[in-house]
Design an enzyme around this catalytic site. Structure first.
Site, PDB file in Angstrom:
ATOM      1  N   THR A 195      58.124-133.812 -63.066  1.00 24.57           N
ATOM      2  CA  THR A 195      59.404-133.774 -62.351  1.00 24.57           C
ATOM      3  C   THR A 195      60.582-133.699 -63.316  1.00 24.57           C
ATOM      4  OG1 THR A 195      58.451-135.034 -60.544  1.00 24.57           O
ATOM      5  CG2 THR A 195      60.845-134.992 -60.681  1.00 24.57           C
ATOM      6  N   GLY A 206      56.396-142.048 -64.592  1.00 19.48           N
ATOM      7  CA  GLY A 206      56.141-143.461 -64.811  1.00 19.48           C
ATOM      8  C   GLY A 206      55.667-143.755 -66.217  1.00 19.48           C
ATOM      9  N   GLU A 259      55.112-137.354 -55.871  1.00 20.60           N
ATOM     10  CA  GLU A 259      54.099-136.288 -55.810  1.00 20.60           C
ATOM     11  C   GLU A 259      54.349-135.316 -54.661  1.00 20.60           C
ATOM     12  OE1 GLU A 259      52.060-135.712 -58.251  1.00 20.60           O
ATOM     13  OE2 GLU A 259      53.012-137.440 -59.170  1.00 20.60           O
TER      14      GLU A 259
END
Length: 678
Positions: free
Chosen positions: A155, A194, A437
């Protein structure tokens, strides 16, 4: 009140709350709870293994107490404690030689509440799915033995779900046989991965491949980020944390800026596409093969929905069994709120959805594993189908989960608003699933595009298979199968109604699109003018798939009669509840009539009474450890009020009778006002 008195009043009774014990004593399902627990865990042996792992983890205060005092920690402390938990968890994995299944049980035990989750959830699976055998031989041992800690960086600040728009570039330099990675714009900065901010030292970066000025689509590049000596960012790399979020703040979601970062040619993960030393590009399969790791995470998200819902349902139903409020009969004591039909209508949808998610997620995982095995052998025939299923199920499951969890939190009244109840944080955490996602609306539209192609194929006379095989049906032959109220308890018949609703919504949308295009609208304009209907059609299809998978899973279940009856009641309620909730679609498509809708509403309420006697047993069957729940409202013993009072001892404001700010602010203010009156 002195601290001593507070401690005495906050003592936790050694016996189970009588109101909760009565629920267990009266339930006919109680003797069969272990039967449900075993098939949820995957067998008696895995239940025993899970409990063994719980004992190992909860012997340590690091895992036992963190959920109770996290609310009082600063962001830096939350991150540091989460990282400590990760390191200890990985160490225990090595010490006990846990395999992937056993480690999964450990993660579930702590609600996956640690910092380095992406290493196991995405980094290693991506290596397994995107690397060549030679690359796997080099990198997987390093990752599995925690010699490197990685994440998956896809992303960007300006692009998320639209992967074709990714702006990070990997330009091949044939002279040095290297890729040069750059984030040329502010919108191309990697944002959200993350563990990226402060933890990992390597990442799989998704970037647009460029060779001799020509773009070759998105591909994965294994990119070292930090020094293995002192963890400092490597040359050309700027990396950091993006800041606090609504929840999950133990994870350092990060940003990444790349400025002419060079990596060897061998660091492009080349299972699906290769770049030779001379700069020749070749592809072994569809570019969407690079999405294999992302599809796996979407499959996992449906299972995470089950885990989140099981925690929430356990808390809310146990609390509703001991909380008394007002009186149904003035001559009796206050009534348990679980006895009110309105409360049942708040908490039983979550309970039914929990069991639905268990069966649906299991079916989806098996389907993914089968198709993934085909793709690993070079057969991509079912790639579009599993992409549709994983994207759609992720979207619908997360949407339903957030909705019923929030209603469940509200069902616990004011006490549900306490951080110590853990419901608020659980709801906030689940909301991340709506966008992670793949943002749900975009995923529904991807499903819709697949449906439009399949419908066109059906109209052309093709034979369809998979989840869309029903698109070849003749709608003129449909007659509503619900002939009486009794039929509304027949899940097979209800599934037929779902199927017809989906067919008509898909057909109507496809024909409207075709009509708009034939009327002169450009295809892009026609699509945009029908996006809402496309999303509705996609939801109808996935909802049909969900009730069908749930029904078929139940039909294959071999259990005792008591368990079968209790689970069948939940299956009926889930199916009917979602029909009533979406009454407009069913009536508009004439899948049912007004009479059938009235029957469905009657059955919906009747099923609440059917579920009520076994509600506590059905959540006890999840067998969730109190330290996993970490909630003052949901413990097995039901001693809610004592635990609530006990929890106030952790509040820093209560460590002194008079807070220092009184002397700084309130005392001078009161003295000034009193002096002025004199």
């Amino acid at each position: 009140m002195s601290v001593a008195i507070v401690s005495n009043l906050g003592k936790i009774p050694s016996k189970v709350n009588p109101d909760l014990q009565i629920e267990r004593d009266r339930s006919q399902l109680t003797p069969y709870i272990s039967e449900i627990t075993h098939f949820i865990d995957g067998g008696r042996q895995l239940t025993e293994k899970r409990r063994e792992i719980e004992k190992i983890l909860f012997k340590e205060s690091l895992f036992r107490e963190y959920s109770n005092d996290r609310v009082y920690r600063s962001r830096q402390e939350v991150y540091a404690k989460g990282l400590e938990r990760s390191v200890r968890l990985f160490t225990l994995k090595q010490e006990h030689n846990w395999n992937d299944v056993e480690f999964g049980l450990a993660l579930k035990t702590i609600n996956e509440d640690h910092t380095l989750g992406l290493h196991n959830v995405m980094f290693i699976p991506a290596l397994e799915r995107l690397a060549t055998e030679q690359q796997k031989a080099k990198w997987l041992p390093l990752a599995r033995n925690y010699k490197i800690i990685g994440t998956y960086a896809q992303t960007e600040m300006g692009h998320g779900t639209y992967l074709q728009g990714l702006e990070t570039t990997a330009t091949f330099d044939a002279r040095t046989e290297e890729f040069v990675l750059n984030t040329p714009k502010v919108t191309s900065i990697k944002w959200w991965p993350g563990s990226l901010g402060k933890s990992v030292n390597i990442a799989i970066i998704l970037a647009t491949l460029i060779i001799d000025g020509k773009k070759y689509g998105m591909h994965p590049f294994l990119t070292p980020l930090r020094s293995m000596e002192d963890h400092q960012p490597l040359p050309g790399i700027k990396v950091g944390d993006i800041g606090p979020k609504l929840s999950i703040n133990s994870v350092d979601n990060g940003f990444l800026i790349l400025n002419n970062v060079r990596i060897p040619r061998e660091n492009m993960l080349m299972k699906n596409a290769q770049v030779s030393r001379e700069g020749h590009f070749t592809s072994r399969g569809p570019n969407k093969g690079n999405y294999a790791a992302m599809m796996l995470v979407r499959v996992n998200i449906v299972n995470w929905c089950f885990t989140s819902l099981s925690n929430t349902s356990t808390i809310t139903i146990r609390y509703s069994s001991i909380r008394r409020q007002s009186k149904l009969d003035p001559s009796q004591e206050e009534t348990k709120i679980l006895d009110y039909q309105t409360q049942q209508y708040k908490v039983f949808p979550a309970l039914a959805t929990t069991y639905a998610m268990f069966f649906v997620s299991k079916t989806l995982r098996n389907r993914y594993l089968r198709i993934h095995a085909e793709m690993m052998k070079g057969n991509y025939q079912n790639l579009a189908e599993i992409h549709c299923q994983s994207a759609g199920m992720k979207a619908l499951a997360s949407e339903m989960t957030v909705e019923v969890m929030e209603v469940s939190r509200q069902a616990c009244g004011g006490h549900g608003y306490l951080a110590a109840a853990t419901l608020g944080d659980a709801v906030a955490a689940s909301k991340s699933l709506i966008t992670v996602e793949g943002e749900n609306t975009v995923l529904y539209l991807q499903v819709a595009r697949y449906l439009m192609k399949r419908f066109a194929a059906a109209v052309s006379g093709d034979t369809l298979s998979g989840s869309t095989d029903y698109l070849t049906m003749d709608p003129s032959k449909y007659m509503c199968p619900l002939k009486s109220s009794r039929d509304c308890r027949n899940v097979e018949l209800l599934c037929d109604v779902y199927r017809f609703r989906a067919f008509l919504m898909i057909a109507k949308t496809a024909r409207k699109l075709q009509s708009d295009i034939e009327a002169g609208k450009k295809q892009a304009v026609a699509m945009n003018d029908n996006l809402v209907q496309l999303v509705r059609a996609a939801k109808a299809h996935i909802m049909y798939c969900m009730v069908k998978d749930y029904k078929e899973s139940m039909s294959q279940l071999q259990t005792s009669l008591s368990v079968s009856n209790a689970l069948h009641n939940l299956n009926i309620f889930f199916t009917v509840f979602n029909m009533v909730k979406n009454a407009g679609d069913f009536l508009e498509t004439e899948s049912i009539g007004l009479s059938q809708m009235e029957w469905l509403k009657e059955v919906e309420l009747q099923m609440l009474a059917k579920i009520r006697p076994d509600a506590v047993s059905l959540v006890d069957a999840f067998d969730i450890h109190d330290d996993t729940l970490g909630s003052v409202l949901g413990c097995y013993d039901g001693n809610v009020y004592e635990r609530m009072l006990k929890s106030t001892e952790n509040e820093p404001l209560n460590q002194s009778d008079v807070h220092y700010s009184y002397h700084q602010h309130l005392k001078p203010f009161l003295q000034r006002n009193n002096h002025s009156k004199l």
